[in-house]
Scaffold this motif. Structure first.
Motif, PDB file in Angstrom:
ATOM      1  N   GLY A  81       0.983  -1.366  -0.145  1.00  0.00           N
ATOM      2  CA  GLY A  81       0.028  -0.067  -0.138  1.00  0.00           C
ATOM      3  C   GLY A  81       1.441   1.199  -0.413  1.00  0.00           C
ATOM      4  O   GLY A  81       1.725   0.993   0.094  1.00  0.00           O
ATOM      5  N   LEU A  82       0.268   2.844   0.021  1.00  0.00           N
ATOM      6  CA  LEU A  82       0.742   3.724   0.208  1.00  0.00           C
ATOM      7  C   LEU A  82       1.636   3.736   1.070  1.00  0.00           C
ATOM      8  O   LEU A  82       2.946   4.369   0.649  1.00  0.00           O
ATOM      9  CB  LEU A  82      -0.472   4.576   0.168  1.00  0.00           C
ATOM     10  N   HIS A  83       1.271   3.836   2.243  1.00  0.00           N
ATOM     11  CA  HIS A  83       2.217   4.281   3.585  1.00  0.00           C
ATOM     12  C   HIS A  83       3.571   3.148   3.440  1.00  0.00           C
ATOM     13  O   HIS A  83       4.282   3.894   4.405  1.00  0.00           O
ATOM     14  CB  HIS A  83       1.062   4.150   4.521  1.00  0.00           C
ATOM     15  N   HIS A 115      -0.283   7.738  -8.122  1.00  0.00           N
ATOM     16  CA  HIS A 115      -1.018   5.802  -8.235  1.00  0.00           C
ATOM     17  C   HIS A 115       0.387   4.749  -7.568  1.00  0.00           C
ATOM     18  O   HIS A 115      -0.210   4.131  -7.234  1.00  0.00           O
ATOM     19  CB  HIS A 115      -1.948   5.488  -8.708  1.00  0.00           C
ATOM     20  N   THR A 117       2.954   5.458  -6.172  1.00  0.00           N
ATOM     21  CA  THR A 117       3.042   5.258  -5.104  1.00  0.00           C
ATOM     22  C   THR A 117       2.047   4.166  -3.814  1.00  0.00           C
ATOM     23  O   THR A 117       2.678   3.692  -2.943  1.00  0.00           O
ATOM     24  CB  THR A 117       3.064   6.378  -4.044  1.00  0.00           C
ATOM     25  N   THR A 118       1.451   3.441  -4.677  1.00  0.00           N
ATOM     26  CA  THR A 118       0.407   2.438  -3.964  1.00  0.00           C
ATOM     27  C   THR A 118       1.508   1.288  -4.205  1.00  0.00           C
ATOM     28  O   THR A 118       0.180  -0.080  -3.243  1.00  0.00           O
ATOM     29  CB  THR A 118      -1.157   2.769  -4.552  1.00  0.00           C
ATOM     30  N   HIS A 135     -12.493   3.383  -5.635  1.00  0.00           N
ATOM     31  CA  HIS A 135     -12.906   2.994  -4.212  1.00  0.00           C
ATOM     32  C   HIS A 135     -14.737   3.148  -3.615  1.00  0.00           C
ATOM     33  O   HIS A 135     -14.690   4.437  -3.554  1.00  0.00           O
ATOM     34  CB  HIS A 135     -11.486   4.240  -3.192  1.00  0.00           C
ATOM     35  N   TYR A 159      -9.982   5.158   1.218  1.00  0.00           N
ATOM     36  CA  TYR A 159      -9.158   4.712   0.430  1.00  0.00           C
ATOM     37  C   TYR A 159      -8.094   2.812   0.725  1.00  0.00           C
ATOM     38  O   TYR A 159      -7.505   2.988  -1.000  1.00  0.00           O
ATOM     39  CB  TYR A 159      -8.265   5.038  -0.584  1.00  0.00           C
ATOM     40  N   LEU A 160      -8.425   2.478   1.650  1.00  0.00           N
ATOM     41  CA  LEU A 160      -7.735   1.087   1.670  1.00  0.00           C
ATOM     42  C   LEU A 160      -9.134   0.278   1.383  1.00  0.00           C
ATOM     43  O   LEU A 160     -10.357   0.120   1.497  1.00  0.00           O
ATOM     44  CB  LEU A 160      -7.512   1.446   3.278  1.00  0.00           C
TER      45      LEU A 160
END
Length: 495
Positions: A81-83, A115, A117-118, A135, A159-160
Protein backbone atom coordinates in the motif's frame (compact mmCIF):
# COMPACT_ATOMS: atom_id res chain seq x y z
CA UNK A 1 8.36 56.54 50.23
CA UNK A 2 6.74 53.70 51.84
CA UNK A 3 3.61 54.16 49.86
CA UNK A 4 5.52 54.77 46.88
CA UNK A 5 7.82 52.04 47.78
CA UNK A 6 4.95 49.96 48.83
CA UNK A 7 3.19 50.93 45.87
CA UNK A 8 6.28 50.23 43.94
CA UNK A 9 6.65 46.96 45.68
CA UNK A 10 3.05 46.22 44.92
CA UNK A 11 3.51 47.23 41.35
CA UNK A 12 6.63 45.25 41.25
CA UNK A 13 4.85 42.30 42.79
CA UNK A 14 2.05 42.57 40.32
CA UNK A 15 4.49 42.41 37.49
CA UNK A 16 6.12 39.42 39.05
CA UNK A 17 2.78 37.83 39.60
CA UNK A 18 1.90 38.32 35.97
CA UNK A 19 5.31 37.09 35.02
CA UNK A 20 4.88 34.09 37.23
CA UNK A 21 1.62 33.20 35.43
CA UNK A 22 3.16 33.26 31.97
CA UNK A 23 4.85 29.77 32.10
CA UNK A 24 1.64 28.17 33.37
CA UNK A 25 -0.44 29.75 30.62
CA UNK A 26 2.16 28.77 28.01
CA UNK A 27 2.22 25.20 29.30
CA UNK A 28 -1.56 25.02 29.12
CA UNK A 29 -1.40 26.30 25.55
CA UNK A 30 1.21 23.64 24.62
CA UNK A 31 -0.77 20.82 26.25
CA UNK A 32 -4.09 21.67 24.57
CA UNK A 33 -3.33 23.64 21.39
CA UNK A 34 -6.80 23.11 19.89
CA UNK A 35 -9.68 20.72 19.53
CA UNK A 36 -8.99 17.35 17.97
CA UNK A 37 -10.56 16.39 14.63
CA UNK A 38 -13.78 14.43 14.85
CA UNK A 39 -12.22 10.99 14.20
CA UNK A 40 -9.89 11.59 17.20
CA UNK A 41 -12.42 13.41 19.37
CA UNK A 42 -12.69 10.46 21.77
CA UNK A 43 -9.07 11.19 22.75
CA UNK A 44 -9.87 14.73 23.85
CA UNK A 45 -8.56 15.80 27.28
CA UNK A 46 -5.22 16.17 29.04
CA UNK A 47 -5.44 12.70 30.50
CA UNK A 48 -5.55 11.12 27.02
CA UNK A 49 -2.58 12.92 25.48
CA UNK A 50 -0.27 9.98 25.93
CA UNK A 51 -2.44 7.93 23.60
CA UNK A 52 -0.56 9.68 20.82
CA UNK A 53 2.28 11.65 22.49
CA UNK A 54 5.31 10.58 24.50
CA UNK A 55 6.01 12.76 27.55
CA UNK A 56 9.11 14.79 27.09
CA UNK A 57 9.12 14.32 23.29
CA UNK A 58 7.82 16.49 20.54
CA UNK A 59 5.45 15.30 17.89
CA UNK A 60 3.52 12.04 17.58
CA UNK A 61 4.98 8.56 17.79
CA UNK A 62 4.02 6.45 14.76
CA UNK A 63 3.88 3.24 16.79
CA UNK A 64 1.11 4.74 18.90
CA UNK A 65 -0.88 5.67 15.76
CA UNK A 66 -0.60 2.13 14.48
CA UNK A 67 -1.96 0.68 17.70
CA UNK A 68 -5.33 2.03 16.62
CA UNK A 69 -4.88 1.95 12.86
CA UNK A 70 -4.42 -1.80 12.65
CA UNK A 71 -5.15 -2.19 8.88
CA UNK A 72 -2.31 0.25 8.16
CA UNK A 73 -0.04 -1.60 10.56
CA UNK A 74 -0.61 -4.89 8.75
CA UNK A 75 -0.02 -3.27 5.38
CA UNK A 76 3.26 -1.71 6.54
CA UNK A 77 4.37 -5.03 7.98
CA UNK A 78 4.21 -6.67 4.55
CA UNK A 79 5.21 -3.60 2.54
CA UNK A 80 1.76 -3.19 1.01
CA UNK A 81 0.00 0.00 0.00
CA UNK A 82 0.71 3.69 -0.11
CA UNK A 83 2.00 4.11 3.44
CA UNK A 84 4.65 1.47 2.91
CA UNK A 85 6.24 3.75 0.32
CA UNK A 86 6.85 6.53 2.90
CA UNK A 87 9.45 4.67 4.89
CA UNK A 88 10.05 6.11 8.37
CA UNK A 89 8.33 9.45 7.77
CA UNK A 90 6.20 10.43 10.81
CA UNK A 91 2.44 10.22 10.49
CA UNK A 92 1.97 13.83 11.63
CA UNK A 93 3.92 15.06 8.62
CA UNK A 94 0.81 14.45 6.54
CA UNK A 95 -1.94 14.01 9.12
CA UNK A 96 -2.03 17.04 11.44
CA UNK A 97 -4.57 17.50 14.24
CA UNK A 98 -5.79 19.93 16.92
CA UNK A 99 -7.33 22.17 14.26
CA UNK A 100 -10.92 21.62 15.29
CA UNK A 101 -13.63 19.03 14.94
CA UNK A 102 -14.28 19.75 11.29
CA UNK A 103 -10.66 19.51 10.23
CA UNK A 104 -9.92 16.80 7.63
CA UNK A 105 -7.12 14.53 8.76
CA UNK A 106 -6.61 13.26 5.23
CA UNK A 107 -5.59 16.05 2.88
CA UNK A 108 -5.49 14.25 -0.49
CA UNK A 109 -5.14 16.12 -3.78
CA UNK A 110 -6.57 13.47 -6.11
CA UNK A 111 -5.64 15.46 -9.20
CA UNK A 112 -1.94 15.46 -8.26
CA UNK A 113 -1.85 12.05 -6.57
CA UNK A 114 0.66 9.61 -8.05
CA UNK A 115 -1.08 6.24 -7.90
CA UNK A 116 2.21 4.46 -8.53
CA UNK A 117 3.10 5.05 -4.91
CA UNK A 118 0.35 2.58 -3.94
CA UNK A 119 2.07 -0.25 -5.80
CA UNK A 120 -0.74 -0.31 -8.39
CA UNK A 121 0.01 2.07 -11.26
CA UNK A 122 -2.99 3.19 -13.28
CA UNK A 123 -2.60 2.42 -16.97
CA UNK A 124 -4.63 3.21 -20.06
CA UNK A 125 -8.36 3.42 -19.31
CA UNK A 126 -7.77 3.10 -15.54
CA UNK A 127 -6.00 6.44 -15.61
CA UNK A 128 -9.08 8.25 -16.89
CA UNK A 129 -11.67 7.16 -14.33
CA UNK A 130 -12.59 9.05 -11.18
CA UNK A 131 -11.10 7.76 -7.91
CA UNK A 132 -14.47 6.87 -6.43
CA UNK A 133 -15.32 4.77 -9.47
CA UNK A 134 -13.07 2.14 -7.93
CA UNK A 135 -12.79 3.18 -4.29
CA UNK A 136 -16.28 2.23 -3.23
CA UNK A 137 -17.39 0.20 -0.19
CA UNK A 138 -18.56 -2.76 -2.30
CA UNK A 139 -15.09 -3.09 -3.86
CA UNK A 140 -13.24 -3.43 -0.55
CA UNK A 141 -11.85 -6.95 -0.47
CA UNK A 142 -9.86 -6.78 2.80
CA UNK A 143 -12.21 -7.73 5.62
CA UNK A 144 -10.07 -5.97 8.25
CA UNK A 145 -10.35 -2.67 6.37
CA UNK A 146 -14.08 -3.12 5.87
CA UNK A 147 -14.64 -3.83 9.57
CA UNK A 148 -12.41 -0.98 10.77
CA UNK A 149 -13.95 1.56 8.39
CA UNK A 150 -17.46 0.50 9.28
CA UNK A 151 -16.79 0.75 13.02
CA UNK A 152 -15.39 4.22 12.58
CA UNK A 153 -18.04 5.46 10.16
CA UNK A 154 -15.66 6.06 7.25
CA UNK A 155 -16.64 3.14 5.01
CA UNK A 156 -17.66 5.45 2.19
CA UNK A 157 -14.57 7.67 2.58
CA UNK A 158 -11.67 5.25 2.92
CA UNK A 159 -9.29 4.55 0.04
CA UNK A 160 -7.94 1.41 1.63
CA UNK A 161 -8.78 -2.26 1.13
CA UNK A 162 -9.04 -2.66 -2.65
CA UNK A 163 -7.48 -5.71 -4.27
CA UNK A 164 -5.26 -5.78 -7.34
CA UNK A 165 -7.19 -8.52 -9.14
CA UNK A 166 -9.60 -7.48 -11.89
CA UNK A 167 -12.46 -9.39 -10.30
CA UNK A 168 -12.17 -7.24 -7.20
CA UNK A 169 -13.88 -4.40 -9.05
CA UNK A 170 -15.23 -6.10 -12.17
CA UNK A 171 -16.78 -9.25 -10.80
CA UNK A 172 -20.21 -7.93 -11.73
CA UNK A 173 -18.99 -6.98 -15.18
CA UNK A 174 -17.64 -10.43 -16.03
CA UNK A 175 -19.47 -11.58 -19.19
CA UNK A 176 -17.97 -15.07 -19.01
CA UNK A 177 -19.63 -16.30 -15.86
CA UNK A 178 -17.52 -19.17 -14.50
CA UNK A 179 -15.94 -20.09 -17.84
CA UNK A 180 -12.53 -18.71 -16.89
CA UNK A 181 -12.68 -18.90 -13.12
CA UNK A 182 -9.15 -20.30 -12.92
CA UNK A 183 -7.62 -17.62 -15.14
CA UNK A 184 -6.96 -13.92 -14.74
CA UNK A 185 -8.62 -11.30 -16.88
CA UNK A 186 -5.23 -9.95 -17.92
CA UNK A 187 -4.51 -13.25 -19.69
CA UNK A 188 -6.67 -11.94 -22.51
CA UNK A 189 -7.48 -8.28 -21.80
CA UNK A 190 -5.42 -5.18 -21.19
CA UNK A 191 -6.49 -1.99 -19.43
CA UNK A 192 -7.36 -0.11 -22.61
CA UNK A 193 -10.79 -1.64 -23.10
CA UNK A 194 -12.75 -4.51 -21.66
CA UNK A 195 -14.39 -5.45 -24.96
CA UNK A 196 -11.25 -6.32 -26.92
CA UNK A 197 -9.19 -9.33 -25.84
CA UNK A 198 -5.93 -7.96 -27.26
CA UNK A 199 -3.73 -10.34 -25.28
CA UNK A 200 -5.64 -13.44 -26.25
CA UNK A 201 -3.84 -15.70 -28.72
CA UNK A 202 -6.02 -18.38 -30.25
CA UNK A 203 -2.85 -20.17 -31.29
CA UNK A 204 -2.38 -21.21 -27.66
CA UNK A 205 -5.71 -23.02 -27.60
CA UNK A 206 -6.42 -26.53 -28.82
CA UNK A 207 -7.73 -25.01 -32.06
CA UNK A 208 -5.21 -22.61 -33.64
CA UNK A 209 -6.84 -20.34 -36.21
CA UNK A 210 -5.50 -20.39 -39.76
CA UNK A 211 -6.57 -18.84 -43.05
CA UNK A 212 -9.94 -17.12 -43.02
CA UNK A 213 -10.66 -18.45 -39.54
CA UNK A 214 -8.20 -15.89 -38.19
CA UNK A 215 -10.36 -13.07 -39.60
CA UNK A 216 -13.73 -14.25 -38.34
CA UNK A 217 -15.39 -12.31 -35.54
CA UNK A 218 -15.31 -14.25 -32.26
CA UNK A 219 -19.12 -14.24 -31.98
CA UNK A 220 -19.43 -16.16 -35.26
CA UNK A 221 -18.12 -19.28 -33.54
CA UNK A 222 -18.70 -18.53 -29.88
CA UNK A 223 -22.46 -18.38 -29.48
CA UNK A 224 -24.56 -17.21 -26.52
CA UNK A 225 -24.76 -19.53 -23.55
CA UNK A 226 -28.34 -20.77 -22.94
CA UNK A 227 -29.46 -19.74 -19.51
CA UNK A 228 -26.35 -17.63 -18.89
CA UNK A 229 -26.14 -14.75 -16.47
CA UNK A 230 -27.20 -11.28 -17.66
CA UNK A 231 -24.28 -9.96 -19.64
CA UNK A 232 -22.85 -13.46 -20.18
CA UNK A 233 -23.39 -13.15 -23.89
CA UNK A 234 -20.73 -15.31 -25.33
CA UNK A 235 -19.54 -18.88 -24.88
CA UNK A 236 -15.75 -19.24 -25.12
CA UNK A 237 -14.60 -22.07 -22.88
CA UNK A 238 -15.59 -25.52 -24.02
CA UNK A 239 -17.00 -24.52 -27.39
CA UNK A 240 -18.39 -27.75 -28.89
CA UNK A 241 -16.17 -28.97 -31.71
CA UNK A 242 -15.76 -32.40 -33.22
CA UNK A 243 -15.14 -31.61 -36.88
CA UNK A 244 -15.82 -28.94 -39.48
CA UNK A 245 -19.53 -29.68 -39.69
CA UNK A 246 -19.83 -28.74 -36.02
CA UNK A 247 -19.87 -25.18 -37.34
CA UNK A 248 -20.30 -25.50 -41.12
CA UNK A 249 -23.13 -27.09 -43.07
CA UNK A 250 -22.08 -29.91 -45.37
CA UNK A 251 -22.66 -29.00 -49.04
CA UNK A 252 -22.00 -32.62 -49.97
CA UNK A 253 -24.75 -33.85 -47.64
CA UNK A 254 -22.65 -36.65 -46.26
CA UNK A 255 -21.64 -38.03 -49.64
CA UNK A 256 -17.89 -37.37 -49.25
CA UNK A 257 -15.80 -39.57 -46.95
CA UNK A 258 -13.27 -38.18 -44.48
CA UNK A 259 -13.14 -34.67 -43.09
CA UNK A 260 -13.54 -31.40 -44.98
CA UNK A 261 -9.80 -30.84 -44.63
CA UNK A 262 -9.26 -33.77 -46.99
CA UNK A 263 -10.16 -31.44 -49.86
CA UNK A 264 -10.48 -27.92 -48.46
CA UNK A 265 -8.29 -25.49 -46.56
CA UNK A 266 -9.18 -22.63 -44.26
CA UNK A 267 -8.02 -20.17 -46.92
CA UNK A 268 -11.50 -20.38 -48.40
CA UNK A 269 -14.30 -22.92 -48.65
CA UNK A 270 -14.71 -22.44 -52.39
CA UNK A 271 -11.05 -21.91 -53.17
CA UNK A 272 -10.52 -25.49 -54.21
CA UNK A 273 -7.70 -26.13 -56.64
CA UNK A 274 -9.44 -28.90 -58.54
CA UNK A 275 -6.32 -29.94 -60.39
CA UNK A 276 -4.29 -30.30 -57.22
CA UNK A 277 -7.17 -31.80 -55.27
CA UNK A 278 -8.09 -34.35 -57.91
CA UNK A 279 -4.48 -35.38 -58.35
CA UNK A 280 -4.03 -35.97 -54.63
CA UNK A 281 -7.45 -37.31 -53.69
CA UNK A 282 -7.39 -40.94 -52.58
CA UNK A 283 -10.47 -42.39 -54.22
CA UNK A 284 -9.99 -45.67 -52.36
CA UNK A 285 -11.41 -43.95 -49.28
CA UNK A 286 -14.78 -43.82 -51.01
CA UNK A 287 -14.95 -47.60 -51.18
CA UNK A 288 -14.56 -47.60 -54.99
CA UNK A 289 -10.95 -48.12 -55.99
CA UNK A 290 -10.14 -46.59 -59.37
CA UNK A 291 -8.20 -48.92 -61.66
CA UNK A 292 -7.33 -49.04 -65.32
CA UNK A 293 -9.37 -46.70 -67.50
CA UNK A 294 -11.34 -45.55 -64.47
CA UNK A 295 -8.17 -44.17 -62.95
CA UNK A 296 -7.44 -42.20 -66.13
CA UNK A 297 -10.92 -40.77 -66.46
CA UNK A 298 -11.54 -37.15 -65.54
CA UNK A 299 -13.42 -36.72 -62.27
CA UNK A 300 -16.17 -34.84 -64.09
CA UNK A 301 -16.85 -37.93 -66.21
CA UNK A 302 -18.60 -39.42 -63.20
CA UNK A 303 -19.03 -36.50 -60.80
CA UNK A 304 -21.14 -33.94 -62.58
CA UNK A 305 -24.83 -33.24 -62.25
CA UNK A 306 -25.41 -33.16 -66.02
CA UNK A 307 -25.23 -35.96 -68.57
CA UNK A 308 -21.66 -36.67 -69.69
CA UNK A 309 -22.55 -36.69 -73.39
CA UNK A 310 -21.67 -40.35 -73.88
CA UNK A 311 -24.51 -42.54 -75.08
CA UNK A 312 -22.97 -45.55 -73.35
CA UNK A 313 -22.95 -43.87 -69.93
CA UNK A 314 -25.98 -43.48 -67.70
CA UNK A 315 -25.24 -41.76 -64.39
CA UNK A 316 -27.62 -41.71 -61.48
CA UNK A 317 -26.71 -39.87 -58.30
CA UNK A 318 -27.48 -40.61 -54.68
CA UNK A 319 -30.44 -38.41 -53.82
CA UNK A 320 -29.01 -36.55 -50.79
CA UNK A 321 -26.04 -35.20 -52.74
CA UNK A 322 -27.34 -35.04 -56.30
CA UNK A 323 -26.96 -31.25 -56.43
CA UNK A 324 -23.75 -31.05 -54.40
CA UNK A 325 -20.26 -30.45 -55.72
CA UNK A 326 -18.81 -33.78 -56.83
CA UNK A 327 -22.16 -35.58 -56.58
CA UNK A 328 -21.82 -39.23 -55.69
CA UNK A 329 -23.04 -41.69 -58.32
CA UNK A 330 -25.42 -44.36 -57.09
CA UNK A 331 -23.03 -47.09 -58.17
CA UNK A 332 -23.35 -50.66 -56.99
CA UNK A 333 -22.38 -52.43 -60.22
CA UNK A 334 -21.16 -51.66 -63.72
CA UNK A 335 -24.68 -51.23 -65.08
CA UNK A 336 -25.29 -48.47 -62.54
CA UNK A 337 -23.25 -46.22 -64.82
CA UNK A 338 -22.79 -48.12 -68.07
CA UNK A 339 -25.61 -49.04 -70.42
CA UNK A 340 -25.75 -52.69 -71.44
CA UNK A 341 -24.63 -52.71 -75.10
CA UNK A 342 -25.87 -56.28 -75.48
CA UNK A 343 -29.47 -55.52 -74.68
CA UNK A 344 -29.67 -58.03 -71.84
CA UNK A 345 -28.97 -61.11 -73.98
CA UNK A 346 -26.11 -62.06 -71.67
CA UNK A 347 -28.26 -62.01 -68.56
CA UNK A 348 -28.54 -65.81 -68.67
CA UNK A 349 -24.79 -66.29 -68.39
CA UNK A 350 -23.41 -67.44 -65.04
CA UNK A 351 -23.02 -64.27 -62.97
CA UNK A 352 -25.61 -62.36 -65.00
CA UNK A 353 -25.08 -59.43 -67.31
CA UNK A 354 -22.06 -58.07 -65.41
CA UNK A 355 -19.53 -56.20 -67.52
CA UNK A 356 -16.65 -57.60 -65.53
CA UNK A 357 -17.67 -61.11 -66.56
CA UNK A 358 -16.01 -60.41 -69.90
CA UNK A 359 -14.36 -57.01 -69.68
CA UNK A 360 -11.59 -55.54 -67.54
CA UNK A 361 -11.12 -51.95 -66.37
CA UNK A 362 -7.88 -51.43 -68.24
CA UNK A 363 -9.75 -51.36 -71.55
CA UNK A 364 -13.19 -52.32 -72.79
CA UNK A 365 -11.60 -54.37 -75.57
CA UNK A 366 -10.48 -57.03 -75.99
CA UNK A 367 -12.92 -59.01 -73.90
CA UNK A 368 -11.63 -61.65 -71.57
CA UNK A 369 -14.27 -64.13 -72.75
CA UNK A 370 -12.35 -67.12 -74.11
CA UNK A 371 -12.98 -70.35 -76.06
CA UNK A 372 -13.18 -72.42 -72.90
CA UNK A 373 -16.02 -70.28 -71.57
CA UNK A 374 -17.67 -70.23 -74.98
CA UNK A 375 -17.64 -74.02 -75.08
CA UNK A 376 -18.75 -74.33 -71.49
CA UNK A 377 -21.44 -71.66 -71.32
CA UNK A 378 -22.86 -71.31 -74.83
CA UNK A 379 -21.93 -73.21 -78.03
CA UNK A 380 -19.07 -75.70 -78.17
CA UNK A 381 -16.63 -74.68 -80.90
CA UNK A 382 -14.74 -77.52 -82.59
CA UNK A 383 -12.75 -78.09 -85.74
CA UNK A 384 -12.72 -75.20 -88.19
CA UNK A 385 -15.09 -73.23 -85.95
CA UNK A 386 -12.13 -72.61 -83.67
CA UNK A 387 -10.41 -70.58 -86.37
CA UNK A 388 -13.38 -68.41 -87.30
CA UNK A 389 -13.18 -64.78 -86.07
CA UNK A 390 -15.83 -63.90 -83.49
CA UNK A 391 -17.22 -61.15 -85.68
CA UNK A 392 -18.01 -63.61 -88.45
CA UNK A 393 -20.64 -65.26 -86.27
CA UNK A 394 -21.43 -62.17 -84.16
CA UNK A 395 -21.55 -59.33 -86.67
CA UNK A 396 -22.28 -55.67 -85.95
CA UNK A 397 -25.30 -53.99 -87.40
CA UNK A 398 -23.29 -50.77 -87.72
CA UNK A 399 -19.59 -49.92 -87.27
CA UNK A 400 -20.04 -48.42 -83.79
CA UNK A 401 -22.68 -50.87 -82.64
CA UNK A 402 -21.79 -53.81 -80.38
CA UNK A 403 -21.73 -57.35 -81.79
CA UNK A 404 -24.97 -59.30 -81.83
CA UNK A 405 -24.87 -62.29 -79.54
CA UNK A 406 -27.31 -65.13 -79.89
CA UNK A 407 -27.69 -67.72 -77.22
CA UNK A 408 -29.38 -71.12 -77.28
CA UNK A 409 -29.19 -74.34 -79.35
CA UNK A 410 -27.97 -73.34 -82.83
CA UNK A 411 -28.15 -75.46 -85.96
CA UNK A 412 -25.73 -75.21 -88.88
CA UNK A 413 -28.36 -73.56 -91.02
CA UNK A 414 -28.73 -70.68 -88.59
CA UNK A 415 -25.29 -69.51 -89.61
CA UNK A 416 -24.71 -71.21 -92.96
CA UNK A 417 -28.12 -70.79 -94.57
CA UNK A 418 -26.76 -68.19 -96.95
CA UNK A 419 -23.79 -70.43 -97.82
CA UNK A 420 -25.78 -73.68 -98.37
CA UNK A 421 -24.12 -75.30 -101.41
CA UNK A 422 -26.99 -77.71 -101.75
CA UNK A 423 -29.63 -75.10 -102.40
CA UNK A 424 -32.06 -76.71 -100.02
CA UNK A 425 -31.70 -80.22 -101.31
CA UNK A 426 -31.23 -81.52 -97.73
CA UNK A 427 -33.79 -79.40 -96.00
CA UNK A 428 -34.75 -80.92 -92.69
CA UNK A 429 -31.52 -82.80 -92.30
CA UNK A 430 -28.56 -81.80 -90.18
CA UNK A 431 -25.32 -80.89 -91.88
CA UNK A 432 -23.54 -83.08 -89.35
CA UNK A 433 -25.10 -86.11 -91.00
CA UNK A 434 -22.50 -85.75 -93.75
CA UNK A 435 -20.10 -83.05 -92.70
CA UNK A 436 -17.97 -82.37 -89.61
CA UNK A 437 -16.53 -79.10 -88.30
CA UNK A 438 -13.02 -80.32 -89.12
CA UNK A 439 -13.57 -79.60 -92.87
CA UNK A 440 -16.61 -78.96 -94.98
CA UNK A 441 -15.43 -81.25 -97.77
CA UNK A 442 -16.30 -84.93 -97.26
CA UNK A 443 -13.26 -87.16 -97.54
CA UNK A 444 -15.01 -90.53 -97.77
CA UNK A 445 -18.78 -90.52 -98.03
CA UNK A 446 -20.41 -93.83 -97.23
CA UNK A 447 -22.95 -94.22 -100.03
CA UNK A 448 -24.39 -97.28 -98.37
CA UNK A 449 -26.17 -94.99 -95.94
CA UNK A 450 -28.30 -93.71 -98.80
CA UNK A 451 -31.19 -95.41 -100.55
CA UNK A 452 -28.83 -96.37 -103.41
CA UNK A 453 -25.81 -98.35 -102.13
CA UNK A 454 -22.99 -98.53 -104.67
CA UNK A 455 -21.84 -101.91 -105.84
CA UNK A 456 -19.78 -103.37 -108.62
CA UNK A 457 -18.39 -100.91 -111.15
CA UNK A 458 -20.43 -98.14 -109.52
CA UNK A 459 -17.90 -98.04 -106.72
CA UNK A 460 -15.17 -96.74 -109.01
CA UNK A 461 -17.28 -94.09 -110.72
CA UNK A 462 -16.48 -90.47 -109.86
CA UNK A 463 -19.17 -88.71 -107.84
CA UNK A 464 -19.55 -86.00 -110.52
CA UNK A 465 -20.48 -88.65 -113.06
CA UNK A 466 -23.75 -89.16 -111.28
CA UNK A 467 -24.02 -85.82 -109.45
CA UNK A 468 -23.47 -83.09 -112.04
CA UNK A 469 -23.31 -79.35 -111.35
CA UNK A 470 -26.32 -77.25 -112.22
CA UNK A 471 -26.62 -73.53 -112.61
CA UNK A 472 -28.76 -71.85 -110.00
CA UNK A 473 -29.53 -68.45 -108.46
CA UNK A 474 -26.62 -68.89 -106.05
CA UNK A 475 -24.24 -70.24 -108.63
CA UNK A 476 -23.35 -73.81 -109.59
CA UNK A 477 -24.86 -76.42 -107.34
CA UNK A 478 -24.13 -80.14 -107.29
CA UNK A 479 -27.25 -82.12 -107.83
CA UNK A 480 -27.61 -84.74 -105.12
CA UNK A 481 -31.31 -85.10 -104.82
CA UNK A 482 -33.69 -85.96 -106.12
CA UNK A 483 -32.03 -88.40 -108.47
CA UNK A 484 -33.61 -91.41 -110.06
CA UNK A 485 -32.27 -94.83 -109.18
CA UNK A 486 -33.41 -96.30 -112.50
CA UNK A 487 -30.45 -97.44 -114.63
CA UNK A 488 -31.83 -95.75 -117.73
CA UNK A 489 -31.79 -92.38 -115.99
CA UNK A 490 -27.99 -92.55 -116.21
CA UNK A 491 -27.27 -95.12 -118.90
CA UNK A 492 -30.13 -94.56 -121.27
CA UNK A 493 -32.00 -97.31 -123.24
CA UNK A 494 -30.16 -100.52 -124.17
CA UNK A 495 -29.02 -100.68 -127.85
Amino acid sequence: MAVVGEAGVLRSGAVLAVASLAPAMLAAQLIAPGKLARPHSTLEGVSRCTACHVLGSRGVEAARCLRCHQPLARGLAVGRGLHASFGDRPCAECHKDHFGLGFALVQLDTAMFDHRTTGYPLRLAHGTVACRSCHRPENIVLAEVRDYAAQNGVLDRTYLGLGTQCAGCHRRDDPHGRQFASRGCDDCHDEATWKRAVRFAHQRTRYPLTGLHARVECEKCHRPVPGGLPGSAVQYAGTPFANCVSCHSDPHRGMMPGGCESCHTTDGWRRLDRRTFEAAFDHARTGFVLAGAHARAACAACHQPRAPGDAAIRLRFAAPGAMAAYPRPAASECLSCHLDPHGGVLARLPGGARCDNCHGQESWRPATYDIARHNRETYALTGAHLTVPCGQCHPRSAPREPPRFRLGELGCGDCHAQADPHAGQFAGRSCSACHSTAAFRIAAFDHSTTRYPLDGAHRSVACAACHPQEAGQRGATVRYRPLSTDCRSCHGASP
